[in-house]
Design a protein around this motif. Structure first.
Motif, PDB file in Angstrom:
ATOM      1  N   GLU A  61       0.832  -1.210   0.000  1.00  0.00           N
ATOM      2  CA  GLU A  61       0.000   0.000   0.000  1.00  0.00           C
ATOM      3  C   GLU A  61       0.869   1.262   0.000  1.00  0.00           C
ATOM      4  OE1 GLU A  61      -3.678   1.952   2.611  1.00  0.00           O
ATOM      5  OE2 GLU A  61      -2.876  -0.030   3.146  1.00  0.00           O
ATOM      6  N   GLY A  62       0.461   2.232  -0.823  1.00  0.00           N
ATOM      7  CA  GLY A  62       1.170   3.511  -0.882  1.00  0.00           C
ATOM      8  C   GLY A  62       2.338   3.532  -1.847  1.00  0.00           C
ATOM      9  N   THR A  63       2.620   2.380  -2.491  1.00  0.00           N
ATOM     10  CA  THR A  63       3.755   2.311  -3.413  1.00  0.00           C
ATOM     11  C   THR A  63       3.393   2.934  -4.765  1.00  0.00           C
ATOM     12  OG1 THR A  63       4.560   0.265  -2.398  1.00  0.00           O
ATOM     13  CG2 THR A  63       5.354   0.773  -4.614  1.00  0.00           C
ATOM     14  N   GLU A  64       4.284   3.753  -5.270  1.00  0.00           N
ATOM     15  CA  GLU A  64       4.129   4.302  -6.617  1.00  0.00           C
ATOM     16  C   GLU A  64       5.439   4.114  -7.363  1.00  0.00           C
ATOM     17  OE1 GLU A  64       2.540   8.168  -7.152  1.00  0.00           O
ATOM     18  OE2 GLU A  64       0.908   7.887  -5.711  1.00  0.00           O
ATOM     19  N   GLU A 102      10.408   2.255 -13.821  1.00  0.00           N
ATOM     20  CA  GLU A 102      10.337   1.130 -12.879  1.00  0.00           C
ATOM     21  C   GLU A 102       9.230   0.155 -13.290  1.00  0.00           C
ATOM     22  OE1 GLU A 102      11.900   3.008  -8.649  1.00  0.00           O
ATOM     23  OE2 GLU A 102       9.824   3.406  -9.310  1.00  0.00           O
ATOM     24  N   GLU A 103       8.108   0.690 -13.740  1.00  0.00           N
ATOM     25  CA  GLU A 103       7.012  -0.178 -14.203  1.00  0.00           C
ATOM     26  C   GLU A 103       7.459  -1.043 -15.376  1.00  0.00           C
ATOM     27  OE1 GLU A 103       3.465   1.973 -15.057  1.00  0.00           O
ATOM     28  OE2 GLU A 103       3.391   2.943 -13.090  1.00  0.00           O
ATOM     29  N   ASP A 104       8.193  -0.433 -16.303  1.00  0.00           N
ATOM     30  CA  ASP A 104       8.690  -1.187 -17.456  1.00  0.00           C
ATOM     31  C   ASP A 104       9.655  -2.281 -17.010  1.00  0.00           C
ATOM     32  OD1 ASP A 104       7.225   0.354 -19.188  1.00  0.00           O
ATOM     33  OD2 ASP A 104       8.886   1.686 -19.740  1.00  0.00           O
ATOM     34  N   ARG A 105      10.483  -1.949 -16.012  1.00  0.00           N
ATOM     35  CA  ARG A 105      11.440  -2.961 -15.540  1.00  0.00           C
ATOM     36  C   ARG A 105      10.740  -4.108 -14.822  1.00  0.00           C
ATOM     37  NH1 ARG A 105      15.007  -4.883 -11.921  1.00  0.00           N
ATOM     38  NH2 ARG A 105      14.499  -3.632 -10.097  1.00  0.00           N
ATOM     39  N   LEU A 118       9.445  -9.763 -14.795  1.00  0.00           N
ATOM     40  CA  LEU A 118       8.491 -10.862 -14.651  1.00  0.00           C
ATOM     41  C   LEU A 118       8.390 -11.688 -15.934  1.00  0.00           C
ATOM     42  CD1 LEU A 118       5.658  -9.126 -12.598  1.00  0.00           C
ATOM     43  CD2 LEU A 118       7.062 -11.045 -11.841  1.00  0.00           C
ATOM     44  N   ASP A 119       8.285 -10.999 -17.077  1.00  0.00           N
ATOM     45  CA  ASP A 119       8.228 -11.718 -18.356  1.00  0.00           C
ATOM     46  C   ASP A 119       9.492 -12.532 -18.609  1.00  0.00           C
ATOM     47  OD1 ASP A 119       5.686 -11.093 -19.289  1.00  0.00           O
ATOM     48  OD2 ASP A 119       6.327  -9.238 -20.264  1.00  0.00           O
ATOM     49  N   GLY A 120      10.583 -12.087 -18.028  1.00  0.00           N
ATOM     50  CA  GLY A 120      11.862 -12.756 -18.267  1.00  0.00           C
ATOM     51  C   GLY A 120      12.259 -13.760 -17.205  1.00  0.00           C
ATOM     52  N   LEU A 121      11.401 -14.001 -16.207  1.00  0.00           N
ATOM     53  CA  LEU A 121      11.746 -14.972 -15.169  1.00  0.00           C
ATOM     54  C   LEU A 121      12.068 -16.326 -15.776  1.00  0.00           C
ATOM     55  CD1 LEU A 121       9.257 -14.433 -12.194  1.00  0.00           C
ATOM     56  CD2 LEU A 121      11.598 -13.593 -12.440  1.00  0.00           C
ATOM     57  N   GLU A 122      13.162 -16.904 -15.368  1.00  0.00           N
ATOM     58  CA  GLU A 122      13.557 -18.208 -15.886  1.00  0.00           C
ATOM     59  C   GLU A 122      13.643 -19.223 -14.759  1.00  0.00           C
ATOM     60  OE1 GLU A 122      17.123 -18.267 -18.160  1.00  0.00           O
ATOM     61  OE2 GLU A 122      16.205 -17.297 -19.906  1.00  0.00           O
ATOM     62  N   SER A 123      13.219 -20.434 -15.061  1.00  0.00           N
ATOM     63  CA  SER A 123      13.328 -21.530 -14.110  1.00  0.00           C
ATOM     64  C   SER A 123      14.786 -21.983 -14.034  1.00  0.00           C
ATOM     65  CB  SER A 123      12.455 -22.696 -14.566  1.00  0.00           C
ATOM     66  OG  SER A 123      13.019 -23.317 -15.716  1.00  0.00           O
ATOM     67  N   PRO A 124      15.146 -22.807 -13.059  1.00  0.00           N
ATOM     68  CA  PRO A 124      16.518 -23.335 -13.000  1.00  0.00           C
ATOM     69  C   PRO A 124      16.882 -24.142 -14.242  1.00  0.00           C
ATOM     70  CG  PRO A 124      15.367 -23.693 -10.922  1.00  0.00           C
ATOM     71  CD  PRO A 124      14.342 -23.213 -11.898  1.00  0.00           C
ATOM     72  N   GLN A 174      10.855 -12.147  -3.865  1.00  0.00           N
ATOM     73  CA  GLN A 174      11.512 -11.702  -2.628  1.00  0.00           C
ATOM     74  C   GLN A 174      12.925 -11.171  -2.864  1.00  0.00           C
ATOM     75  OE1 GLN A 174      11.048 -15.410  -0.509  1.00  0.00           O
ATOM     76  NE2 GLN A 174       9.322 -14.616   0.697  1.00  0.00           N
ATOM     77  N   GLU A 175      13.586 -11.669  -3.899  1.00  0.00           N
ATOM     78  CA  GLU A 175      14.989 -11.330  -4.120  1.00  0.00           C
ATOM     79  C   GLU A 175      15.198 -10.079  -4.975  1.00  0.00           C
ATOM     80  OE1 GLU A 175      16.760 -14.826  -5.736  1.00  0.00           O
ATOM     81  OE2 GLU A 175      16.473 -16.011  -3.894  1.00  0.00           O
ATOM     82  N   ASP A 176      14.130  -9.607  -5.639  1.00  0.00           N
ATOM     83  CA  ASP A 176      14.265  -8.442  -6.513  1.00  0.00           C
ATOM     84  C   ASP A 176      13.782  -7.190  -5.781  1.00  0.00           C
ATOM     85  OD1 ASP A 176      14.485  -7.640  -9.649  1.00  0.00           O
ATOM     86  OD2 ASP A 176      12.832  -6.552  -8.711  1.00  0.00           O
ATOM     87  N   LYS A 177      14.543  -6.095  -5.925  1.00  0.00           N
ATOM     88  CA  LYS A 177      14.233  -4.856  -5.199  1.00  0.00           C
ATOM     89  C   LYS A 177      12.829  -4.339  -5.494  1.00  0.00           C
ATOM     90  CE  LYS A 177      15.890  -0.119  -4.482  1.00  0.00           C
ATOM     91  NZ  LYS A 177      16.907   0.901  -4.846  1.00  0.00           N
ATOM     92  N   LEU A 178      12.428  -4.326  -6.762  1.00  0.00           N
ATOM     93  CA  LEU A 178      11.104  -3.815  -7.125  1.00  0.00           C
ATOM     94  C   LEU A 178      10.016  -4.862  -6.911  1.00  0.00           C
ATOM     95  CD1 LEU A 178      11.892  -1.759 -10.357  1.00  0.00           C
ATOM     96  CD2 LEU A 178      11.367  -0.877  -8.083  1.00  0.00           C
ATOM     97  N   LEU A 179      10.289  -6.107  -7.294  1.00  0.00           N
ATOM     98  CA  LEU A 179       9.281  -7.163  -7.148  1.00  0.00           C
ATOM     99  C   LEU A 179       8.971  -7.452  -5.679  1.00  0.00           C
ATOM    100  CD1 LEU A 179      10.285  -9.758  -9.910  1.00  0.00           C
ATOM    101  CD2 LEU A 179       8.672  -7.854 -10.052  1.00  0.00           C
ATOM    102  N   SER A 180       9.895  -7.135  -4.789  1.00  0.00           N
ATOM    103  CA  SER A 180       9.664  -7.382  -3.355  1.00  0.00           C
ATOM    104  C   SER A 180       8.574  -6.466  -2.795  1.00  0.00           C
ATOM    105  CB  SER A 180      10.964  -7.192  -2.566  1.00  0.00           C
ATOM    106  OG  SER A 180      11.410  -5.849  -2.654  1.00  0.00           O
ATOM    107  N   LYS A 181       8.140  -5.510  -3.597  1.00  0.00           N
ATOM    108  CA  LYS A 181       7.005  -4.663  -3.192  1.00  0.00           C
ATOM    109  C   LYS A 181       5.682  -5.436  -3.275  1.00  0.00           C
ATOM    110  CE  LYS A 181       9.380  -0.818  -2.576  1.00  0.00           C
ATOM    111  NZ  LYS A 181       9.456  -0.155  -1.253  1.00  0.00           N
ATOM    112  N   ILE A 182       5.707  -6.586  -3.959  1.00  0.00           N
ATOM    113  CA  ILE A 182       4.517  -7.454  -3.993  1.00  0.00           C
ATOM    114  C   ILE A 182       4.460  -8.209  -2.668  1.00  0.00           C
ATOM    115  CG2 ILE A 182       3.428  -9.433  -5.135  1.00  0.00           C
ATOM    116  CD1 ILE A 182       4.761  -8.510  -7.742  1.00  0.00           C
ATOM    117  N   LYS A 183       3.440  -7.931  -1.868  1.00  0.00           N
ATOM    118  CA  LYS A 183       3.351  -8.487  -0.520  1.00  0.00           C
ATOM    119  C   LYS A 183       2.305  -9.587  -0.376  1.00  0.00           C
ATOM    120  CE  LYS A 183       6.570  -5.886   1.123  1.00  0.00           C
ATOM    121  NZ  LYS A 183       7.885  -6.496   1.451  1.00  0.00           N
TER     122      LYS A 183
END
Length: 369
Positions: A12-15, A20-23, A28-34, A92-101
């Motif tokens: 909440e309150g994140t903008e 940053e939105e593009d990144r 997310l589109d580029g997430l790769e499995s092991p 959890q490991e990405d600075k921007l994605l960690s805003k997803i709670k």
């Protein structure tokens, strides 16, 4: 298990800035499995700012976690758990994605695989799809079952049974499709079909019966989602609903009874109208849309023809003609109800005991799931 759609609820309150939105979207589109495969797709326009919450909508493909396209068959709960755990770790490991709670699951798709007969094609099962459509519309009477057809060859590739007149507005949807044809539309890049067939040689024989439902459930923390037994929870429910909507014996009996009644009326009218010029060969050719199982026509003959010898002669002539048509055109007319039953049996047995354990005991060699 195939795919799920979920909403990532942002703190909440994140903008974010546009950059940053593009990144976030690209990450997310580029997430790769092991295993080196991309398995996540961002839907709509990326980050969505609402009055109550900010979120991003994504789709996770469980098969694409393990292979470059959906040809991989998920066979165990553990495989699903691995995908969910990996996805949570990436957030959890990405600075921007960690805003997803928190995560809210909104759609779950579970497909079942039926291997068609050697030498047959998906579109040869048109009469099977018709019987299932007639069963489905006993529950949803105002619904039209939709097909995607090869326009030039008039061959079905995908059949959709949805609970709403407009498919995009569905709450519950069943799709039957030719998986090999379906792969191109599901994958973001051209399919390496040679490699795919080398790894999955049964792909040309795969008929997929997929249940898709919109899910309404409370949001979960990342930890809860990572430990959530998604596949286990929905598998039994989906099997039960498929049985209820498509494969219920009483439902199918009604479909066949109505088919017999309809065909016997047509048969009587045609015999009376044509007189001495009536032939079963012409009848079978002209009313092939109504003859979606030889069994229906055979029962109709029992109603229309009183004399046993005459009836047996007609049944022999019709079966001979239908056999010729099957050989020439491929479309299955004889034994359709038995195939419907076999598909139902395959779905019921799917994932029982979890196949990876059973393979070691060589007990499940004939099953494709």
């Amino acid at each position: 298990m195939d795919t799920i759609q979920l909403e990532g609820i942002i703190e909440e309150g994140t903008e974010f800035t546009r950059k940053e939105e593009d990144r976030i979207r690209r990450t997310l589109d580029g997430l790769e499995s092991p295993f080196g495969f991309s398995y996540c797709d961002v839907l709509r326009s990326g980050v969505i700012y609402g009055r109550k919450e900010t979120k991003i909508i994504v789709k996770l493909s469980f098969p694409r976690f393990y292979f470059q396209n959906n040809a991989h068959l998920i066979t165990t709960y553990e495989e699903c758990a691995e995908v969910q755990k990996h996805f949570v770790e990436q957030l959890q490991e990405d600075k921007l994605l960690s805003k997803i709670k928190a995560i809210r699951v909104t759609r779950v798709d579970i497909p079942f695989t039926y291997l068609i007969e050697e030498g047959k094609n998906f579109y040869d099962y048109t009469n099977v799809f018709k019987v299932l459509a007639l069963a489905f519309t006993k529950t949803y009477k105002e619904i039209e079952v939709k097909s995607i057809v090869d326009t030039l060859k008039k061959r079905e590739q995908t059949i959709t049974y949805a609970d709403t007149p407009t498919i995009s507005g569905y709450n519950k949807k069943i799709i039957i499709y030719n998986q090999m044809k379906n792969l191109d539309s599901k994958n973001r890049e051209p399919i390496d079909m040679e490699r795919t067939l080398e790894k999955y040689p049964d792909l040309p024989r795969r008929m997929r019966i997929e249940m898709s439902k919109r899910i309404k459930r409370k949001e979960m923390t990342l930890k809860e989602f990572g430990e959530y037994e998604l596949f286990k929870e929905y598998l039994k429910k989906y099997k039960e609903e498929l049985e209820e909507l498509l494969f219920d014996k009483e439902l199918l009996d009604r479909v066949y009874e109505e088919g017999v009644e309809n065909l016997s009326e047509i048969l009587e009218e045609e015999k009376e109208y044509r007189g001495n010029s009536f032939t079963y060969k012409k009848f079978v050719s002209e009313y092939k849309e109504d003859i979606y199982d030889y069994k229906i026509l055979r029962e109709a003959l029992k109603i229309v023809i009183a004399k046993e010898k005459t009836r047996e002669s007609a049944i022999t002539e019709i079966r001979k003609e239908l056999n010729i048509q099957e050989k020439k055109k491929g479309s299955i007319v004889i034994g359709v109800r038995a195939i419907v039953k076999d598909i139902a049996c395959t779905i019921e047995k799917s994932f029982k005991g979890q196949r990876k354990n059973k393979v070691k005991e060589e007990e499940w060699g004939d099953y494709p799931f």
